[in-house]
Design a protein around this motif. Sequence first.
Motif, PDB file in Angstrom:
ATOM      1  N   GLU A 283      -8.364  -4.149  -3.408  1.00 26.86           N
ATOM      2  CA  GLU A 283      -7.859  -2.811  -3.118  1.00 26.86           C
ATOM      3  C   GLU A 283      -7.594  -2.030  -4.407  1.00 26.86           C
TER       4      GLU A 283
ATOM      5  N   ARG B 280       0.825  -1.207   0.000  1.00 28.92           N
ATOM      6  CA  ARG B 280       0.000   0.000   0.000  1.00 28.92           C
ATOM      7  C   ARG B 280       0.861   1.260   0.000  1.00 28.92           C
TER       8      ARG B 280
ATOM      9  N   ARG C 138     -10.839  -0.928  -5.898  1.00 31.84           N
ATOM     10  CA  ARG C 138     -11.397   0.197  -5.138  1.00 31.84           C
ATOM     11  C   ARG C 138     -10.685   1.497  -5.485  1.00 31.84           C
TER      12      ARG C 138
ATOM     13  N   ASP D 110      -6.778  -9.828  -1.197  1.00 30.54           N
ATOM     14  CA  ASP D 110      -7.117  -8.542  -0.589  1.00 30.54           C
ATOM     15  C   ASP D 110      -6.681  -7.375  -1.477  1.00 30.54           C
TER      16      ASP D 110
END
Length: 368
Positions: free
Chosen positions: A175, A141, A178, A171
């Motif tokens: 992400e 991230r 999104r 996951d």
Amino acid sequence: MAQLILDELRRNFGTVKALDGVSFSVEDGEFFCLLGASSAGKTTTLRAIAGLEKLAGGSVTFNGQDMTHSPVQGRGMSMIFQTFALYPHMSIYANLAYPLIRDRVSRSDIRRRVNEVAELLRVTHTLKRKPSTLSGGEQQRVAIGRAIVRRPQLLLLDEPLTNLDAKLRNDMRAEFKRLHRELGMTMLYASPDQLEALTMGARIAMIDNGKIVETGTPQGMYGAPSHTFVASMLGSPVINLVKGRVNQSGSHHTLELPFGTLDLSGVSLRTELSSGDSLTLGIRPQDLHVDAAVEGSGSADLSISGRIHLTEPLGDVTILDIDVRGSLLKMVLPEEQAATYSLGQDIGLSFSLTDAHLFDADSGARMN
């Protein structure tokens, strides 16, 4: 007009043609996937777009401007690499701020934009920590944050999930989707994983040996692949491919397979067939059915008998490897149905011609 246009990109490393006429376009705001095996040319393509590779030919056009020979800085692009490439001696805040410091952004703007990105990526709690104290997902991230903090018009992602475990990959796929939805940013995502391409890309370009084999939507390329290479790259378990020979009697054609004869009457073909022509039959494991009942897809066009060679339980479904006269075919059954069969047991199979894919055995090109 397309935001990014690649036209006949060529890049050689000695006698090796890393890129051999790569051409495709990415629309403004699109999530586009470049799918291919290792050494297919994915990374070289992204590096060429970013200006990190000296091309032997072709052009890169971005927002209507020829960027082929433009310097790396000022292209309006950011790139995320396989490795997170975070500065280990810097805090997460400093890692995120570094691109803005280099661009001589004011301190107040740096603070505001770093905090905005940290909140968007849910890493605010890590800003004072060092990269070594973060989990793999958190490091990924932060790497994304460092790429988007400069607000690029195009984000290039080079296999960014390769170094993560299976759960984190799941996951992070969510992400990325999104982020794309919330930022509206154009993203070009390179991956060897067909699941990533099918689940994230609005369109996919399939690359092999430095050449684009096919470009299209995930649904179109999965449902009607243009080539055996595309068919075998998309879908899990991998498609069953079996070679056969054409027999012709007048205007009537049949395909002689190792385990039976398939009537080709009524099949719309792109070229004329003659006796002796070699075709490859493709049938996906999900389209093989037990016995002659083909639920919801019409009657069976070929029924065959085989023996269960191997089972792979996956929880809700089980993959069966069936030995049919020397040919191993994979099929998928619900777990409760698969539990009624055992290794070495005989099983009847069938499929409908409407679910079959026919390819030229020599060129691999789609025939129906």
